[in-house]
Design an enzyme around this catalytic site. Sequence first.
Site, PDB file in Angstrom:
ATOM      1  N   HIS A 121      21.443 -10.389   1.131  1.00  0.00           N
ATOM      2  CA  HIS A 121      20.166 -10.916   1.623  1.00  0.00           C
ATOM      3  C   HIS A 121      19.645  -9.903   2.650  1.00  0.00           C
ATOM      4  O   HIS A 121      20.430  -9.282   3.364  1.00  0.00           O
ATOM      5  CB  HIS A 121      20.455 -12.263   2.286  1.00  0.00           C
ATOM      6  CG  HIS A 121      19.252 -13.039   2.684  1.00  0.00           C
ATOM      7  ND1 HIS A 121      18.542 -12.788   3.831  1.00  0.00           N
ATOM      8  CD2 HIS A 121      18.632 -14.092   2.085  1.00  0.00           C
ATOM      9  CE1 HIS A 121      17.544 -13.659   3.927  1.00  0.00           C
ATOM     10  NE2 HIS A 121      17.575 -14.457   2.878  1.00  0.00           N
ATOM     11  N   ASP A 198      29.053 -13.155   5.271  1.00  0.00           N
ATOM     12  CA  ASP A 198      27.845 -13.967   5.249  1.00  0.00           C
ATOM     13  C   ASP A 198      28.195 -15.262   4.513  1.00  0.00           C
ATOM     14  O   ASP A 198      28.332 -15.283   3.289  1.00  0.00           O
ATOM     15  CB  ASP A 198      26.717 -13.211   4.536  1.00  0.00           C
ATOM     16  CG  ASP A 198      25.437 -14.033   4.466  1.00  0.00           C
ATOM     17  OD1 ASP A 198      25.481 -15.224   4.819  1.00  0.00           O
ATOM     18  OD2 ASP A 198      24.402 -13.477   4.045  1.00  0.00           O
ATOM     19  N   GLN A 201      25.715 -19.099   1.991  1.00  0.00           N
ATOM     20  CA  GLN A 201      25.730 -19.829   0.707  1.00  0.00           C
ATOM     21  C   GLN A 201      27.129 -20.325   0.329  1.00  0.00           C
ATOM     22  O   GLN A 201      27.302 -20.885  -0.750  1.00  0.00           O
ATOM     23  CB  GLN A 201      25.185 -18.928  -0.425  1.00  0.00           C
ATOM     24  CG  GLN A 201      23.754 -18.476  -0.218  1.00  0.00           C
ATOM     25  CD  GLN A 201      22.727 -19.610  -0.316  1.00  0.00           C
ATOM     26  OE1 GLN A 201      23.029 -20.724  -0.752  1.00  0.00           O
ATOM     27  NE2 GLN A 201      21.502 -19.325   0.093  1.00  0.00           N
ATOM     28  N   LYS A 224      21.067 -25.009   5.703  1.00  0.00           N
ATOM     29  CA  LYS A 224      21.532 -24.951   4.306  1.00  0.00           C
ATOM     30  C   LYS A 224      22.734 -25.873   4.109  1.00  0.00           C
ATOM     31  O   LYS A 224      23.355 -25.892   3.054  1.00  0.00           O
ATOM     32  CB  LYS A 224      21.905 -23.514   3.934  1.00  0.00           C
ATOM     33  CG  LYS A 224      20.698 -22.568   3.940  1.00  0.00           C
ATOM     34  CD  LYS A 224      21.077 -21.212   3.416  1.00  0.00           C
ATOM     35  CE  LYS A 224      20.094 -20.128   3.769  1.00  0.00           C
ATOM     36  NZ  LYS A 224      18.874 -20.127   2.966  1.00  0.00           N
ATOM     37  N   CYS A 364      14.775 -12.531  -1.339  1.00  0.00           N
ATOM     38  CA  CYS A 364      15.118 -11.711  -0.163  1.00  0.00           C
ATOM     39  C   CYS A 364      16.222 -10.722  -0.511  1.00  0.00           C
ATOM     40  O   CYS A 364      17.133 -10.492   0.303  1.00  0.00           O
ATOM     41  CB  CYS A 364      15.537 -12.564   1.025  1.00  0.00           C
ATOM     42  SG  CYS A 364      14.236 -13.631   1.619  1.00  0.00           S
TER      43      CYS A 364
HETATM   44  C1  LIG Z   1      23.097 -15.288   1.582  1.00  0.00           C
HETATM   45  C2  LIG Z   1      22.116 -15.534   2.688  1.00  0.00           C
HETATM   46  N1  LIG Z   1      22.291 -14.922   3.856  1.00  0.00           N
HETATM   47  C3  LIG Z   1      21.459 -15.100   4.883  1.00  0.00           C
HETATM   48  C4  LIG Z   1      20.367 -15.926   4.779  1.00  0.00           C
HETATM   49  C5  LIG Z   1      19.447 -16.072   5.939  1.00  0.00           C
HETATM   50  O1  LIG Z   1      19.410 -17.387   6.391  1.00  0.00           O
HETATM   51  P1  LIG Z   1      18.288 -17.841   7.431  1.00  0.00           P
HETATM   52  O2  LIG Z   1      16.965 -17.622   6.770  1.00  0.00           O
HETATM   53  O3  LIG Z   1      18.582 -19.275   7.659  1.00  0.00           O
HETATM   54  O4  LIG Z   1      18.447 -17.005   8.634  1.00  0.00           O
HETATM   55  C6  LIG Z   1      20.127 -16.582   3.575  1.00  0.00           C
HETATM   56  C7  LIG Z   1      18.935 -17.439   3.387  1.00  0.00           C
HETATM   57  O5  LIG Z   1      18.479 -17.666   2.296  1.00  0.00           O
HETATM   58  C8  LIG Z   1      21.032 -16.388   2.499  1.00  0.00           C
HETATM   59  O6  LIG Z   1      20.870 -17.002   1.325  1.00  0.00           O
END
Ligand SMILES: Cc1ncc(COP(=O)(O)O)c(C=O)c1O
Length: 409
Positions: A121, A198, A201, A224, A364
Amino acid sequence: MSNKNFLEDFPVLHADANGERLIYLDSAATTQKPTQVIESIENYYKTNNANPHRGAYKLSIDATKAYDDARKKVRDFIDAEFSKEIIFTKNATEGFNLLSSSYGMSNINEGDEIVISIAEHHSNLIPWQLVARAKKAILKYMYVNEDGEITKDEIKNKITPKTKLVSITHVSNALGTINPVKNIIDYAHSMGAKVIVDGAQSIPHMKVSVRDLDADFLVFSAHKLLGSMGLGVVYGKKELLQNMPPYIVGGDMIEYVYEQETTYAELPAKFEGGTQNVEGAVALGAAIDYLNEIGMDKISEIEHELIVYALEKLNALPYVKVYGPKNIDHRSGVISFDIEGVHPHDVASVFDSHNVAIRSGNHCAQPLMRFMDINATCRASFYLYNTKEDVDKLIEAIEKTYTMFSKWR
Ligand SMILES: Cc1ncc(COP(=O)(O)O)c(C=O)c1O
């Protein structure tokens, strides 16, 4: 709780007066909230609201306790050893910015290598571009194979004794791939590198123990995981966090402030400058209670059953292309797909007219899309409140969309 229809707990998903209900398949973007979480916020404001750590009066002490209790719940949920290893941030994105600015800027030097995957992301990618540029370090990518997976060879080719840091997603939000993070962490450690996971998910969908993984850092967002927006979590090993400089400076994160110098508070306050999102922490605590009552293994099982069912139906449609691992055990509840001859944005709009909410776009993850030579995909993502009926509605919407666009073919 195993036979419970979880839908009941999620007001936004209830049927309307005509018996229609939203088929919500965008939980990878954000999850819907159960009544228990919604009520925890109301209850906090009705009974506990004050600025924590700042008042000697009972209400402020109550607010401090509510905030600290939430931190303990997060600690136990991810199996961290100490509460002080849990830092609350604004979201996962801020978590990566904290780690890159604080850990990255003070531990990465000229010529060092930072390794991430092409499927990251943007929030776990751009921060490392900035560190690499500022420090004259090298940002390297582990690429995915045609199934969207990182192979053992790729891990060994990219992580070397020059690698100082690996930052890798546990589960890809774009493809649904579950990465072999335990193997990556073990290998990176054998090369002397630290690893950030990370968990945006993965934490909401499966049992994760930071101690079993031996992750140095882990980042995720509350929204999430049935919690509210505006709260993220950074887990870090105590010794690492203790040696890192603060990120956001100001009130609450200090010990003594002099005209020219400041000494900082102990963990976790050192990283929590300013008034915090106590309401968000309380809601996250309620979300964790809710998930624990069901059991994370049960949640993974529900999602697995749904994707087995969905993939069987999707793969039977010759005009649908599904991305990501063929090995279903390497998949979480995210399915990326295309309908032949229909742009994903059109797919999402037509689905909306059928009351089916999916995501379309690059998720993203522009470098991944460029690497795969595609502009966008449709993404259906599942959570515990989805049912097989939702999958049937998804398939129906796909069939109708394909037929509708066949006129222009
Ligand atoms: C794998 C992953 N990392 C990081 C993020 C970033 O999360 P946030 O927008 O809540 O900061 C997301 C959000 O979709 C994500 O799917």
